[in-house]
Motif scaffolding. Structure first.
Motif, PDB file in Angstrom:
ATOM      1  N   ALA A  65     -13.239  15.675 -21.327  1.00 32.47           N
ATOM      2  CA  ALA A  65     -14.237  15.292 -20.322  1.00 32.47           C
ATOM      3  C   ALA A  65     -14.968  16.522 -19.802  1.00 32.47           C
ATOM      4  CB  ALA A  65     -13.576  14.529 -19.179  1.00 32.47           C
ATOM      5  N   TYR A  66     -14.238  17.614 -19.597  1.00 35.12           N
ATOM      6  CA  TYR A  66     -14.873  18.866 -19.176  1.00 35.12           C
ATOM      7  C   TYR A  66     -15.833  19.365 -20.253  1.00 35.12           C
ATOM      8  CZ  TYR A  66     -15.367  23.859 -18.209  1.00 35.12           C
ATOM      9  OH  TYR A  66     -15.878  25.102 -18.000  1.00 35.12           O
ATOM     10  N   ASP A  67     -15.385  19.363 -21.493  1.00 35.00           N
ATOM     11  CA  ASP A  67     -16.229  19.831 -22.587  1.00 35.00           C
ATOM     12  C   ASP A  67     -17.509  19.013 -22.703  1.00 35.00           C
ATOM     13  OD1 ASP A  67     -14.489  21.843 -23.287  1.00 35.00           O
ATOM     14  OD2 ASP A  67     -13.525  20.720 -24.911  1.00 35.00           O
ATOM     15  N   ASN A  68     -17.424  17.734 -22.322  1.00 30.12           N
ATOM     16  CA  ASN A  68     -18.585  16.846 -22.410  1.00 30.12           C
ATOM     17  C   ASN A  68     -19.295  16.678 -21.074  1.00 30.12           C
ATOM     18  OD1 ASN A  68     -18.572  15.990 -25.238  1.00 30.12           O
ATOM     19  ND2 ASN A  68     -16.596  15.082 -24.750  1.00 30.12           N
ATOM     20  N   CYS A  69     -18.920  17.510 -20.082  1.00 30.16           N
ATOM     21  CA  CYS A  69     -19.589  17.533 -18.770  1.00 30.16           C
ATOM     22  C   CYS A  69     -19.565  16.163 -18.092  1.00 30.16           C
ATOM     23  CB  CYS A  69     -21.032  18.023 -18.920  1.00 30.16           C
ATOM     24  SG  CYS A  69     -21.177  19.639 -19.701  1.00 30.16           S
ATOM     25  N   GLN A  70     -18.430  15.482 -18.174  1.00 32.66           N
ATOM     26  CA  GLN A  70     -18.292  14.154 -17.581  1.00 32.66           C
ATOM     27  C   GLN A  70     -17.519  14.275 -16.272  1.00 32.66           C
ATOM     28  OE1 GLN A  70     -16.371  12.360 -20.987  1.00 32.66           O
ATOM     29  NE2 GLN A  70     -18.288  11.498 -21.743  1.00 32.66           N
ATOM     30  N   TYR A  71     -18.220  14.673 -15.229  1.00 33.18           N
ATOM     31  CA  TYR A  71     -17.574  14.935 -13.957  1.00 33.18           C
ATOM     32  C   TYR A  71     -17.024  13.661 -13.319  1.00 33.18           C
ATOM     33  CZ  TYR A  71     -19.372  19.712 -13.997  1.00 33.18           C
ATOM     34  OH  TYR A  71     -19.628  21.026 -14.297  1.00 33.18           O
ATOM     35  N   GLY A  72     -17.648  12.536 -13.590  1.00 32.08           N
ATOM     36  CA  GLY A  72     -17.140  11.283 -13.038  1.00 32.08           C
ATOM     37  C   GLY A  72     -15.726  10.998 -13.507  1.00 32.08           C
ATOM     38  N   ARG A  73     -15.455  11.240 -14.782  1.00 27.43           N
ATOM     39  CA  ARG A  73     -14.107  11.031 -15.313  1.00 27.43           C
ATOM     40  C   ARG A  73     -13.115  12.036 -14.721  1.00 27.43           C
ATOM     41  NH1 ARG A  73     -14.707   9.507 -21.766  1.00 27.43           N
ATOM     42  NH2 ARG A  73     -16.087   7.707 -21.463  1.00 27.43           N
ATOM     43  N   LEU A  74     -13.562  13.260 -14.521  1.00 33.09           N
ATOM     44  CA  LEU A  74     -12.680  14.278 -13.968  1.00 33.09           C
ATOM     45  C   LEU A  74     -12.286  13.968 -12.533  1.00 33.09           C
ATOM     46  CD1 LEU A  74     -14.393  17.467 -15.415  1.00 33.09           C
ATOM     47  CD2 LEU A  74     -12.153  16.558 -16.054  1.00 33.09           C
ATOM     48  N   ALA A  75     -13.160  13.317 -11.803  1.00 35.30           N
ATOM     49  CA  ALA A  75     -12.850  12.967 -10.412  1.00 35.30           C
ATOM     50  C   ALA A  75     -11.655  12.029 -10.332  1.00 35.30           C
ATOM     51  CB  ALA A  75     -14.064  12.326  -9.739  1.00 35.30           C
ATOM     52  N   ASP A  76     -11.397  11.287 -11.381  1.00 32.76           N
ATOM     53  CA  ASP A  76     -10.218  10.417 -11.428  1.00 32.76           C
ATOM     54  C   ASP A  76      -9.050  11.108 -12.118  1.00 32.76           C
ATOM     55  OD1 ASP A  76      -8.830   7.746 -11.255  1.00 32.76           O
ATOM     56  OD2 ASP A  76      -8.890   7.979 -13.438  1.00 32.76           O
ATOM     57  N   ALA A  77      -9.346  11.799 -13.224  1.00 36.70           N
ATOM     58  CA  ALA A  77      -8.274  12.352 -14.050  1.00 36.70           C
ATOM     59  C   ALA A  77      -7.549  13.509 -13.381  1.00 36.70           C
ATOM     60  CB  ALA A  77      -8.842  12.801 -15.397  1.00 36.70           C
ATOM     61  N   LEU A  78      -8.273  14.430 -12.768  1.00 35.44           N
ATOM     62  CA  LEU A  78      -7.629  15.628 -12.223  1.00 35.44           C
ATOM     63  C   LEU A  78      -6.687  15.327 -11.057  1.00 35.44           C
ATOM     64  CD1 LEU A  78     -10.513  18.239 -12.483  1.00 35.44           C
ATOM     65  CD2 LEU A  78      -8.446  18.077 -13.887  1.00 35.44           C
ATOM     66  N   PRO A  79      -7.081  14.513 -10.078  1.00 34.04           N
ATOM     67  CA  PRO A  79      -6.126  14.203  -9.010  1.00 34.04           C
ATOM     68  C   PRO A  79      -4.846  13.546  -9.531  1.00 34.04           C
ATOM     69  CG  PRO A  79      -8.341  13.601  -8.339  1.00 34.04           C
ATOM     70  CD  PRO A  79      -8.419  13.943  -9.790  1.00 34.04           C
ATOM     71  N   ARG A  80      -4.982  12.660 -10.512  1.00 35.29           N
ATOM     72  CA  ARG A  80      -3.792  12.012 -11.071  1.00 35.29           C
ATOM     73  C   ARG A  80      -2.908  13.025 -11.793  1.00 35.29           C
ATOM     74  NH1 ARG A  80      -5.015   7.672 -14.985  1.00 35.29           N
ATOM     75  NH2 ARG A  80      -2.858   7.044 -14.627  1.00 35.29           N
ATOM     76  N   LEU A  81      -3.520  13.964 -12.515  1.00 38.39           N
ATOM     77  CA  LEU A  81      -2.738  14.989 -13.204  1.00 38.39           C
ATOM     78  C   LEU A  81      -2.020  15.893 -12.212  1.00 38.39           C
ATOM     79  CD1 LEU A  81      -5.182  15.938 -16.085  1.00 38.39           C
ATOM     80  CD2 LEU A  81      -2.750  15.387 -16.401  1.00 38.39           C
ATOM     81  N   ILE A  82      -2.708  16.278 -11.146  1.00 40.30           N
ATOM     82  CA  ILE A  82      -2.093  17.162 -10.151  1.00 40.30           C
ATOM     83  C   ILE A  82      -0.911  16.475  -9.480  1.00 40.30           C
ATOM     84  CG2 ILE A  82      -2.470  18.297  -7.926  1.00 40.30           C
ATOM     85  CD1 ILE A  82      -5.396  18.752  -8.867  1.00 40.30           C
ATOM     86  N   SER A  83      -1.140  15.291  -8.955  1.00 40.15           N
ATOM     87  CA  SER A  83      -0.072  14.579  -8.235  1.00 40.15           C
ATOM     88  C   SER A  83       1.082  14.209  -9.153  1.00 40.15           C
ATOM     89  CB  SER A  83      -0.648  13.329  -7.568  1.00 40.15           C
ATOM     90  OG  SER A  83      -1.653  13.661  -6.642  1.00 40.15           O
ATOM     91  N   SER A  84       0.765  13.701 -10.332  1.00 38.79           N
ATOM     92  CA  SER A  84       1.815  13.286 -11.262  1.00 38.79           C
ATOM     93  C   SER A  84       2.579  14.485 -11.796  1.00 38.79           C
ATOM     94  CB  SER A  84       1.205  12.487 -12.419  1.00 38.79           C
ATOM     95  OG  SER A  84       0.530  11.340 -11.956  1.00 38.79           O
ATOM     96  N   GLY A  85       1.872  15.599 -12.026  1.00 41.33           N
ATOM     97  CA  GLY A  85       2.532  16.801 -12.521  1.00 41.33           C
ATOM     98  C   GLY A  85       3.533  17.351 -11.525  1.00 41.33           C
ATOM     99  N   HIS A  86       3.153  17.361 -10.255  1.00 43.61           N
ATOM    100  CA  HIS A  86       4.083  17.848  -9.228  1.00 43.61           C
ATOM    101  C   HIS A  86       5.286  16.922  -9.095  1.00 43.61           C
ATOM    102  CE1 HIS A  86       2.182  21.393  -7.546  1.00 43.61           C
ATOM    103  NE2 HIS A  86       1.008  20.788  -7.562  1.00 43.61           N
ATOM    104  N   SER A  87       5.071  15.652  -9.307  1.00 48.50           N
ATOM    105  CA  SER A  87       6.172  14.688  -9.164  1.00 48.50           C
ATOM    106  C   SER A  87       7.122  14.724 -10.343  1.00 48.50           C
ATOM    107  CB  SER A  87       5.607  13.269  -9.011  1.00 48.50           C
ATOM    108  OG  SER A  87       4.796  13.159  -7.857  1.00 48.50           O
ATOM    109  N   ALA A  88       6.679  15.251 -11.474  1.00 55.61           N
ATOM    110  CA  ALA A  88       7.468  15.168 -12.702  1.00 55.61           C
ATOM    111  C   ALA A  88       8.548  16.232 -12.806  1.00 55.61           C
ATOM    112  CB  ALA A  88       6.546  15.251 -13.916  1.00 55.61           C
ATOM    113  N   GLY A  89       8.510  17.272 -11.965  1.00 53.83           N
ATOM    114  CA  GLY A  89       9.560  18.281 -11.987  1.00 53.83           C
ATOM    115  C   GLY A  89       9.296  19.399 -12.982  1.00 53.83           C
ATOM    116  N   GLU A  90      10.353  20.148 -13.306  1.00 51.16           N
ATOM    117  CA  GLU A  90      10.220  21.372 -14.087  1.00 51.16           C
ATOM    118  C   GLU A  90       9.678  21.135 -15.486  1.00 51.16           C
ATOM    119  OE1 GLU A  90      13.737  23.680 -14.202  1.00 51.16           O
ATOM    120  OE2 GLU A  90      13.888  23.939 -12.019  1.00 51.16           O
TER     121      GLU A  90
END
Length: 334
Positions: A65-90
């Protein structure tokens, strides 16, 4: 501009439709920033967490999405990655480090102070992951932020120290490519510091490294990757940053947009040309390059503060035209 943009002639019907529908793209920048800020501060609600086994594929989709300059998709994808990544542990540390690296890259583009928080987290997580390429990218983004703050000595040290770090030693082509990216970063810092000789010396070093690796693109997910084409694209921005727009345009003539590996890099190509022409005082060519950038990547063009600053300068420095006023409106420039 005809020779520079021969492969980006009149936009296709889908591209024209994208431009026409992009009037709210400037607002997407604020929406993206707000969503990422809330995820980073833990003040947003996490909907539909990403299961740990799906984090890596989700990150891959975000990079595309970044490579294709699709900021609308990133607005959903990045928060989910951040929150889910922190919740997933080491086990999720490497993915989380790469997520924060991607966030840093976007915040640099959008000129937002969240980049500093993301860069610090990326570097800490990269060290914990023990993965050299992740650590190299985290350091490179931190060097970019230091350069933007005007800390040229520190930016150069961060990039070159990492390029010489034991983590990046070895014959693997990807390690060599990461060292090349870091050297290019140091070259761009030299350009901003007014050291044209140092910029060109470091750029030649990066070019020699790229030549050793062949004509392909390595580390494509690292901001467009590294290779001879990446070095040629770097020369455009480095030359105008060093105050030589004629040399920047000459460097641009060595490339065609079609040779660049991602849509984001093609938009960067046209934006760099526009900035060089703007520095040169060639307003018509500057506007033409901006319009090519918009056709290639409307969301990218409308969201970048650097583009809006350039459009503003065109509005106040001379006569306007329907094309310029239209672009200004789509970028949210009053």
């Amino acid at each position: 501009m005809t020779s520079l943009a021969v492969t980006a002639a009149a936009a296709s019907a889908p591209a024209r439709a994208a431009v026409a529908a992009a009037g709210s793209n400037a607002d997407q920048r604020n929406f993206l920033l707000a969503r990422v800020r809330d995820a980073m501060l833990g003040t947003g609600r996490l909907s539909h967490p990403i299961p740990p086994p799906q984090l890596r594929p989700a990150l891959g989709a975000a990079v595309r999405a970044y490579d294709n300059c699709q900021y609308g998709r990133l607005a959903d994808a990045l928060p989910r990655l951040i929150s889910s990544g922190h919740s997933a542990g080491e086990t999720a540390i490497p993915v989380l480090a790469e997520t924060y690296t991607l966030v840093t890259r976007i915040m640099i583009k959008l000129d937002d102070q969240l980049g500093w928080i993301a860069a610090d987290r990326a570097r800490t997580l990269a060290a914990a992951s023990g993965r050299p390429l992740v650590a190299g990218e985290a350091a490179r983004n931190l060097a970019v932020l230091a350069r933007r703050a005007g800390w040229h000595t520190q930016a150069t040290q961060i990039a070159l120290d990492m390029a010489e770090d034991e983590m990046l030693r070895g014959p693997a082509p990807t390690l060599t490519a990461e060292r090349g990216l870091l050297v290019m970063s140091a070259a761009y810092t030299a350009a901003h510091d007014g050291d044209r000789s140092g910029m060109r010396q470091l750029t030649e070093q990066a070019a020699a490294t790229a030549a050793q690796l062949g004509s392909g693109v390595l580390l494509r997910d690292h901001g467009g990757g590294f290779g001879p084409t990446a070095v040629r694209l770097h020369r455009i921005s480095a030359e105008y940053a060093a105050g030589d727009p004629a040399a920047a345009i000459a460097a641009a003539r060595e490339l065609t947009p079609r040779s660049l590996p991602t849509l984001e890099r093609r938009a960067r190509y046209f934006t760099d040309i526009a900035r060089a022409y703007g520095m040169w005082g060639r307003r018509d060519q500057c506007l033409e390059a901006l319009l090519h950038a918009e056709r290639a990547a409307p969301q990218e063009t409308h969201s970048r503060p650097a583009v809006r600053d350039l459009v503003t300068s065109l509005l106040v420095s001379g006569r306007t035209s329907p094309d310029l006023r239209g672009l200004a409106a789509r970028c949210g420039v009053p």
